[in-house]
Motif scaffolding. Sequence first.
Motif, PDB file in Angstrom:
ATOM      1  N   LYS A   1       0.832  -1.210   0.000  1.00  0.00           N
ATOM      2  CA  LYS A   1       0.000   0.000   0.000  1.00  0.00           C
ATOM      3  C   LYS A   1       0.866   1.260   0.000  1.00  0.00           C
ATOM      4  CE  LYS A   1      -2.693  -1.339   3.488  1.00  0.00           C
ATOM      5  NZ  LYS A   1      -3.831  -1.327   4.448  1.00  0.00           N
ATOM      6  N   ALA A   2       1.992   1.200   0.707  1.00  0.00           N
ATOM      7  CA  ALA A   2       2.895   2.348   0.711  1.00  0.00           C
ATOM      8  C   ALA A   2       3.479   2.598  -0.671  1.00  0.00           C
ATOM      9  CB  ALA A   2       4.011   2.125   1.737  1.00  0.00           C
ATOM     10  N   PHE A   3       3.880   1.522  -1.353  1.00  0.00           N
ATOM     11  CA  PHE A   3       4.431   1.675  -2.708  1.00  0.00           C
ATOM     12  C   PHE A   3       3.392   2.294  -3.637  1.00  0.00           C
ATOM     13  CE2 PHE A   3       4.955   0.106  -7.047  1.00  0.00           C
ATOM     14  CZ  PHE A   3       6.249   0.509  -7.331  1.00  0.00           C
ATOM     15  N   ILE A   4       2.168   1.839  -3.551  1.00  0.00           N
ATOM     16  CA  ILE A   4       1.097   2.379  -4.396  1.00  0.00           C
ATOM     17  C   ILE A   4       0.871   3.857  -4.086  1.00  0.00           C
ATOM     18  CG2 ILE A   4      -1.382   2.258  -4.841  1.00  0.00           C
ATOM     19  CD1 ILE A   4      -1.159  -0.789  -4.417  1.00  0.00           C
ATOM     20  N   SER A   5       0.786   4.201  -2.815  1.00  0.00           N
ATOM     21  CA  SER A   5       0.523   5.582  -2.423  1.00  0.00           C
ATOM     22  C   SER A   5       1.640   6.517  -2.870  1.00  0.00           C
ATOM     23  CB  SER A   5       0.345   5.667  -0.905  1.00  0.00           C
ATOM     24  OG  SER A   5      -0.770   4.911  -0.476  1.00  0.00           O
ATOM     25  N   GLU A   6       2.877   6.058  -2.741  1.00  0.00           N
ATOM     26  CA  GLU A   6       4.022   6.896  -3.101  1.00  0.00           C
ATOM     27  C   GLU A   6       4.131   7.116  -4.609  1.00  0.00           C
ATOM     28  OE1 GLU A   6       7.255   4.794  -1.365  1.00  0.00           O
ATOM     29  OE2 GLU A   6       6.629   5.244   0.708  1.00  0.00           O
ATOM     30  N   ASN A   7       3.518   6.247  -5.388  1.00  0.00           N
ATOM     31  CA  ASN A   7       3.647   6.336  -6.849  1.00  0.00           C
ATOM     32  C   ASN A   7       2.317   6.572  -7.550  1.00  0.00           C
ATOM     33  OD1 ASN A   7       6.629   5.558  -7.406  1.00  0.00           O
ATOM     34  ND2 ASN A   7       5.938   3.999  -5.955  1.00  0.00           N
ATOM     35  N   LYS A   8       1.344   7.073  -6.829  1.00  0.00           N
ATOM     36  CA  LYS A   8      -0.003   7.233  -7.380  1.00  0.00           C
ATOM     37  C   LYS A   8      -0.085   8.260  -8.502  1.00  0.00           C
ATOM     38  CE  LYS A   8      -1.298  10.569  -3.794  1.00  0.00           C
ATOM     39  NZ  LYS A   8      -2.209  10.861  -2.658  1.00  0.00           N
ATOM     40  N   LYS A   9       0.877   9.171  -8.572  1.00  0.00           N
ATOM     41  CA  LYS A   9       0.822  10.232  -9.578  1.00  0.00           C
ATOM     42  C   LYS A   9       1.571   9.869 -10.858  1.00  0.00           C
ATOM     43  CE  LYS A   9       0.106  14.003  -6.310  1.00  0.00           C
ATOM     44  NZ  LYS A   9       0.596  15.320  -5.801  1.00  0.00           N
ATOM     45  N   GLN A  10       2.087   8.661 -10.929  1.00  0.00           N
ATOM     46  CA  GLN A  10       2.778   8.208 -12.130  1.00  0.00           C
ATOM     47  C   GLN A  10       2.388   6.755 -12.373  1.00  0.00           C
ATOM     48  OE1 GLN A  10       6.796   8.111  -9.713  1.00  0.00           O
ATOM     49  NE2 GLN A  10       7.125   7.024 -11.648  1.00  0.00           N
ATOM     50  N   PRO A  11       2.542   6.248 -13.577  1.00  0.00           N
ATOM     51  CA  PRO A  11       2.227   4.834 -13.781  1.00  0.00           C
ATOM     52  C   PRO A  11       3.209   3.963 -12.997  1.00  0.00           C
ATOM     53  CG  PRO A  11       3.233   5.770 -15.753  1.00  0.00           C
ATOM     54  CD  PRO A  11       2.949   6.917 -14.837  1.00  0.00           C
ATOM     55  N   PHE A  12       2.675   2.934 -12.369  1.00  0.00           N
ATOM     56  CA  PHE A  12       3.532   2.037 -11.603  1.00  0.00           C
ATOM     57  C   PHE A  12       3.217   0.590 -11.942  1.00  0.00           C
ATOM     58  CE2 PHE A  12      -0.125   2.778  -8.742  1.00  0.00           C
ATOM     59  CZ  PHE A  12      -0.514   1.471  -8.467  1.00  0.00           C
ATOM     60  N   PHE A  13       4.220  -0.262 -11.735  1.00  0.00           N
ATOM     61  CA  PHE A  13       4.076  -1.712 -11.873  1.00  0.00           C
ATOM     62  C   PHE A  13       4.446  -2.339 -10.542  1.00  0.00           C
ATOM     63  CE2 PHE A  13       6.562  -5.718 -12.792  1.00  0.00           C
ATOM     64  CZ  PHE A  13       5.450  -6.535 -12.907  1.00  0.00           C
ATOM     65  N   LEU A  14       3.522  -3.102  -9.972  1.00  0.00           N
ATOM     66  CA  LEU A  14       3.778  -3.812  -8.722  1.00  0.00           C
ATOM     67  C   LEU A  14       3.612  -5.303  -8.945  1.00  0.00           C
ATOM     68  CD1 LEU A  14       4.271  -4.015  -5.673  1.00  0.00           C
ATOM     69  CD2 LEU A  14       1.809  -3.622  -5.329  1.00  0.00           C
ATOM     70  N   TYR A  15       4.678  -6.035  -8.711  1.00  0.00           N
ATOM     71  CA  TYR A  15       4.647  -7.497  -8.717  1.00  0.00           C
ATOM     72  C   TYR A  15       4.519  -7.913  -7.258  1.00  0.00           C
ATOM     73  CZ  TYR A  15       6.692 -12.243  -9.026  1.00  0.00           C
ATOM     74  OH  TYR A  15       6.950 -13.585  -8.914  1.00  0.00           O
ATOM     75  N   TYR A  16       3.290  -8.287  -6.861  1.00  0.00           N
ATOM     76  CA  TYR A  16       2.990  -8.593  -5.463  1.00  0.00           C
ATOM     77  C   TYR A  16       2.884 -10.101  -5.318  1.00  0.00           C
ATOM     78  CZ  TYR A  16       0.863  -7.871  -0.834  1.00  0.00           C
ATOM     79  OH  TYR A  16       0.593  -7.862   0.524  1.00  0.00           O
ATOM     80  N   ALA A  17       3.956 -10.718  -4.847  1.00  0.00           N
ATOM     81  CA  ALA A  17       4.064 -12.175  -4.781  1.00  0.00           C
ATOM     82  C   ALA A  17       3.732 -12.644  -3.365  1.00  0.00           C
ATOM     83  CB  ALA A  17       5.476 -12.614  -5.185  1.00  0.00           C
ATOM     84  N   LEU A  18       2.494 -13.055  -3.179  1.00  0.00           N
ATOM     85  CA  LEU A  18       2.024 -13.445  -1.854  1.00  0.00           C
ATOM     86  C   LEU A  18       2.655 -14.770  -1.406  1.00  0.00           C
ATOM     87  CD1 LEU A  18      -1.787 -12.732  -2.358  1.00  0.00           C
ATOM     88  CD2 LEU A  18      -0.029 -11.169  -1.529  1.00  0.00           C
ATOM     89  N   PRO A  19       2.940 -14.929  -0.112  1.00  0.00           N
ATOM     90  CA  PRO A  19       3.407 -16.217   0.392  1.00  0.00           C
ATOM     91  C   PRO A  19       2.262 -17.211   0.564  1.00  0.00           C
ATOM     92  CG  PRO A  19       3.309 -14.623   2.172  1.00  0.00           C
ATOM     93  CD  PRO A  19       2.994 -13.868   0.912  1.00  0.00           C
ATOM     94  N   ASN A  20       1.055 -16.743   0.617  1.00  0.00           N
ATOM     95  CA  ASN A  20      -0.118 -17.621   0.770  1.00  0.00           C
ATOM     96  C   ASN A  20      -0.321 -18.445  -0.483  1.00  0.00           C
ATOM     97  OD1 ASN A  20      -0.405 -15.008   2.204  1.00  0.00           O
ATOM     98  ND2 ASN A  20      -2.175 -16.009   3.114  1.00  0.00           N
ATOM     99  N   ILE A  21      -0.478 -19.739  -0.439  1.00  0.00           N
ATOM    100  CA  ILE A  21      -0.721 -20.568   0.730  1.00  0.00           C
ATOM    101  C   ILE A  21       0.417 -21.600   0.889  1.00  0.00           C
ATOM    102  CG2 ILE A  21      -3.220 -20.349   0.865  1.00  0.00           C
ATOM    103  CD1 ILE A  21      -3.474 -22.739  -0.965  1.00  0.00           C
ATOM    104  N   HIS A  22       1.633 -21.134   0.632  1.00  0.00           N
ATOM    105  CA  HIS A  22       2.814 -21.990   0.754  1.00  0.00           C
ATOM    106  C   HIS A  22       3.036 -22.365   2.218  1.00  0.00           C
ATOM    107  CE1 HIS A  22       7.013 -23.298   0.408  1.00  0.00           C
ATOM    108  NE2 HIS A  22       6.868 -23.286  -0.906  1.00  0.00           N
ATOM    109  N   VAL A  23       3.580 -23.557   2.439  1.00  0.00           N
ATOM    110  CA  VAL A  23       3.938 -23.966   3.796  1.00  0.00           C
ATOM    111  C   VAL A  23       5.119 -23.151   4.297  1.00  0.00           C
ATOM    112  CG1 VAL A  23       3.067 -26.299   3.520  1.00  0.00           C
ATOM    113  CG2 VAL A  23       5.445 -25.814   2.916  1.00  0.00           C
ATOM    114  N   PRO A  24       5.261 -22.992   5.615  1.00  0.00           N
ATOM    115  CA  PRO A  24       4.337 -23.416   6.656  1.00  0.00           C
ATOM    116  C   PRO A  24       3.108 -22.499   6.700  1.00  0.00           C
ATOM    117  CG  PRO A  24       6.142 -22.195   7.626  1.00  0.00           C
ATOM    118  CD  PRO A  24       6.465 -22.352   6.166  1.00  0.00           C
ATOM    119  N   ARG A  25       1.944 -23.097   6.829  1.00  0.00           N
ATOM    120  CA  ARG A  25       0.695 -22.332   6.803  1.00  0.00           C
ATOM    121  C   ARG A  25       0.337 -21.912   8.222  1.00  0.00           C
ATOM    122  NH1 ARG A  25      -0.820 -27.384   3.430  1.00  0.00           N
ATOM    123  NH2 ARG A  25      -0.018 -26.806   1.377  1.00  0.00           N
TER     124      ARG A  25
END
Length: 521
Positions: free
Chosen positions: A260-284
């Motif tokens: 959310k911080a990355f998005i907010s800081e770059n809201k005035k320009q085009p941005f690309f966010l690769y958001y790689a969630l750990p869910n649902i990899h072990v350990p869960r």
Amino acid sequence: MSVFIKLKSGLLSVPIALFTMSFILNSCKQTQPVRKNPNIIIIYADDLGYGDLSCYGAKAFSTPNIDSLANHGIRFTDAHCSASTCTPSRFALLTGSYAFRNNAAILPGDAPLIINPKKETIASMLKKAGYATGVIGKWHLGLGNGKPDWNNSISPGPLEIGFDYSFLIPATPDRVPTVFVENHHVVNLDKQDPIAINYDKRIGNDHIGLEHPEMLKMQADSQHSGTIVDGISRIGFMKGGHKAYWKDEDFNTVLNEKAKAFISENKKQPFFLYYALPNIHVPRVANAKFAGLSGLGPRGDEILEMDWMVGELMGTLKNLGIEDNTLVIFSSDNGPILDDGYADKAVQLLGNHKPAGMYKGGKYSAYEGGTRVPTITFWPNRIKPAESDALFSQVDFYASLASLVGNKEDIAPGTAPDSEDMLKVMIGKSKTGRKQLVEEAFTMSLRSGDWKYIAPFKGETPSWLKNKAVPTGLQASPQLYNLLDDPTESHNLAEQYPNNLEKLSKSLRDIMKQKENLANK
């Protein structure tokens, strides 16, 4: 001088200067150019199966936030990650090159960066198009040139392949080192307690799972019985860095706040966010507010946690007023796995839930359940709600996004050699997908229309894989299936259709022999 404006109640006299200024301001507002290139977010789940979301048929629980993306976007039914394991899929997604061209396999936590910094990635391509670029979450593509020095600057890494900002789980949650890396440095590292890790032998005096099972939140197999961190034993051994250790229960808040911080800081320009969630990899280990909610144990709880994380991210876009100018892509790095090293009752509490839907196999498998994953594209007012059965792969994200931002013609020879422009498919302007598609596992497969060929497996199944209780598709003889008639891959037609078998076998051999397309040579 004045002008007269006709109202229902009569004529209104307005000074011409005021009228002219108002007309100019309104005209400027109406013709103010809309930013050409949209923000792009790839939300990449981990080990999430085709049937693990309610929008893909799950009945045991509901995933309302991801469902909302599907209900207002395109829900794909035949979209694939490029491999049935994590590192190869991530490599292919970012480079537009099949992982076998770089011999990319599942990496240990101390592996060097496997993407050549001299080669283009989605991030570097979008950066050239004026995008701010960030990666947050699970990396698992290696760091450094050799064994990383976790106590100093760690490079090369994401910043050397096109990302402006990175906040990483370096490998996987079940592997050491169990610390976050922000840009080039371990977060909260105490230099008086330096980090060392080893995947071959025990180091340090910290307890390990094999010797102290009574200290564990959940029991683990021998592969996952190394150093204990946060009550969980991991793959590998680690000493030092204690103040930098993460808490698994806090992944959802820590990573979401960074995103959310990355998005907010770059809201005035085009941005690309690769958001790689750990869910649902072990350990869960879901956060306490999700523990027990799914009725399916920790695995189901982490799916609900993941859905909440997606909802929070989408809420940030709405609050900042940029949702309408943001393309969101949701998918997973490979198919599902239940027992993957920890006794979290994923098998015992499964009930009638089908993580891969109707499809056979899952993570590590050459069958459809290994790579056919939930895939959704969402872009308000640009993508109309629909379902698509077009065949396409995450390896196509590179060329498709290059087409979106007008960089398609600038892709240099040898860059993204396996990526096809599927932009029209991704935004719902076409349902004509790929003619052929490679699926990587411990053996190779080729999709061609409704037909699927699985090459014979000549190696030896790793000992740790034999215990996974998942159909791997690793057979000494070739396999051929017609998925239109047999989506569950139950009837091997290799003997009945030898001409089809040879045609697909030759096509796969030709693809793998294209040495001029090697992306990292």
